[in-house]
Write a protein that holds these residues in place. Structure first.
Motif, mmCIF file in Angstrom:
data_model
loop_
_atom_site.group_PDB
_atom_site.id
_atom_site.type_symbol
_atom_site.label_atom_id
_atom_site.label_comp_id
_atom_site.label_asym_id
_atom_site.label_seq_id
_atom_site.Cartn_x
_atom_site.Cartn_y
_atom_site.Cartn_z
ATOM 1 N N ASP A 234 0.815 -1.242 0.082
ATOM 2 C CA ASP A 234 0.176 -0.057 -0.022
ATOM 3 C C ASP A 234 0.877 1.271 0.031
ATOM 4 O O ASP A 234 0.736 2.327 -0.986
ATOM 5 C CB ASP A 234 -0.931 0.174 1.190
ATOM 6 N N ARG A 235 1.715 1.145 0.937
ATOM 7 C CA ARG A 235 2.592 2.425 0.955
ATOM 8 C C ARG A 235 4.211 2.000 1.528
ATOM 9 O O ARG A 235 4.163 1.289 2.370
ATOM 10 C CB ARG A 235 2.081 3.515 1.889
ATOM 11 N N THR A 252 4.989 -6.115 -6.685
ATOM 12 C CA THR A 252 3.908 -6.912 -6.740
ATOM 13 C C THR A 252 4.717 -8.365 -6.386
ATOM 14 O O THR A 252 5.284 -8.853 -7.215
ATOM 15 C CB THR A 252 3.171 -6.778 -8.064
ATOM 16 N N ALA A 274 1.810 -2.445 5.316
ATOM 17 C CA ALA A 274 0.633 -3.122 5.019
ATOM 18 C C ALA A 274 0.594 -3.318 3.386
ATOM 19 O O ALA A 274 1.157 -2.667 2.496
ATOM 20 C CB ALA A 274 -0.441 -1.553 5.092
ATOM 21 N N SER A 276 -1.948 -5.008 0.064
ATOM 22 C CA SER A 276 -3.332 -5.310 -0.313
ATOM 23 C C SER A 276 -3.060 -6.840 -0.950
ATOM 24 O O SER A 276 -2.219 -6.916 -1.728
ATOM 25 C CB SER A 276 -3.736 -4.254 -1.261
ATOM 26 N N PRO A 283 -6.290 -5.068 4.658
ATOM 27 C CA PRO A 283 -4.877 -5.333 4.317
ATOM 28 C C PRO A 283 -4.185 -6.168 5.035
ATOM 29 O O PRO A 283 -4.797 -6.223 6.595
ATOM 30 C CB PRO A 283 -4.669 -3.862 4.399
ATOM 31 N N GLU A 285 -1.429 -6.524 7.378
ATOM 32 C CA GLU A 285 -0.407 -5.507 8.467
ATOM 33 C C GLU A 285 0.359 -6.299 9.331
ATOM 34 O O GLU A 285 -0.067 -7.304 9.905
ATOM 35 C CB GLU A 285 -1.323 -4.638 9.145
#
Length: 302
Positions: A234-235, A252, A274, A276, A283, A285
């Motif tokens: 996510d970030r 990915t 986090a 996805s 998410p 985490e």
């Protein structure tokens, strides 16, 4: 005293220490905090030969001195070893060149050193923590040496010590344990990173869906292999970077080419990663906690 007797004594002493020092037996053991809870004066400084020193109450203690030059895993083990001396009311001890990977079981260890060494294993790897981590890593019993390596990462212990402890806990038979001990951590790190060359000082951790909500103890240069197929970061926290080359996109994961991120020296104490994951609403985490070797006096206790 043989090692079987030492382990019987140490196993009971470790359980008592967990109880008295309020240690959570189901997860990663905070050994430096346990030293403080035990009332030990402690510090860490660079020493050329010593792993650690225990000063008994008869010699002005109780106190512990750890070698700040040790890596995280060896320093944690040494801290648990010195705690064992204290909990078992041993005399003062200067532990030098008692490297279990080189001299394990060769008969040259004094009885108190054998028991303290066995105590370190049982203290850092309580059965509930081992079984819980194995459920996440292997879905139960370990069937490959990579499982033992990842268990060592989850518990903050050495690969060799973890394999031997698995045999003690009857999670692997001794024949299989001896086979796994012939495999080097470098080989297992290449396996986990799909053949990539990994720094000898770096550890490799696997992030899977079973890690959701967990705390993962890492240090700078460690690698995180992201296993959920199709997972997207996510970030990317500033404390992490894509490995081996950051590139200009967020990675990915796939089964063939999982994304790998590296912990940088910019990481302070902890950060959150986090992901996805396709097919899930929430998410994945994981909280990363930096566990570096302790140095000085103020930093020895968390």
């Amino acid at each position: 005293m043989n090692w079987d007797v030492a382990h019987r004594i140490a196993g009971i002493a470790a359980i008592q220490a967990h109880r008295d020092l309020d240690v959570d037996r189901s997860t990663y053991v905070r050994v430096h905090g346990a030293l403080g809870a035990a009332g030990l004066i402690g510090m860490a400084k660079s020493m050329p030969r010593l792993f650690g020193v225990y000063r008994s109450p008869d010699d002005g203690g109780p106190a512990v001195l750890l070698n700040a030059r040790l890596d995280v895993i060896t320093q944690r083990h040494t801290a648990a070893h010195e705690l064992g001396h204290h909990r078992l009311a041993h005399r003062s001890a200067y532990d030098n060149e008692l490297d279990p990977s080189l001299r394990w079981g060769n008969g040259s260890w004094p009885d108190e050193e054998k028991v303290a060494e066995a105590f370190a294993a049982w203290f850092l790897m309580p059965r509930p923590a081992v079984l819980a981590a194995l459920e996440r890593i292997a879905g139960g019993r370990p069937t490959a040496p990579e499982h033992a390596y990842l268990l060592a990462r989850a518990l903050g212990t050495s690969y060799t010590g973890t394999v031997r402890h698995l045999a003690r806990l009857s999670q692997v038979d001794r024949g299989r344990a001896e086979q796994w001990l012939k495999i080097t951590p470098a080989t297992l790190k290449r396996s986990l990173t799909r053949g990539a060359a990994v720094s000898p000082d770096a550890h490799v951790h696997a992030v899977t869906t079973r890690m959701h909500g967990r705390r993962l103890h890492v240090d700078a240069a460690d690698l995180l292999v992201l296993h959920p197929p199709g997972a997207l970061i996510d970030r990317l926290p500033e404390a992490l970077s894509l490995w081996p080359e950051p590139g200009d996109r967020i990675g990915t994961s796939s089964l063939e080419h999982p994304t790998i991120v590296e912990v940088t020296h910019g990481m302070d104490t902890e950060c959150r990663l986090a992901l996805s994951v396709p097919g899930t609403d929430e998410p994945l985490e994981v909280t990363l906690v930096r566990e570096s070797p302790r140095s000085g006096i103020d930093e020895i206790w968390p």
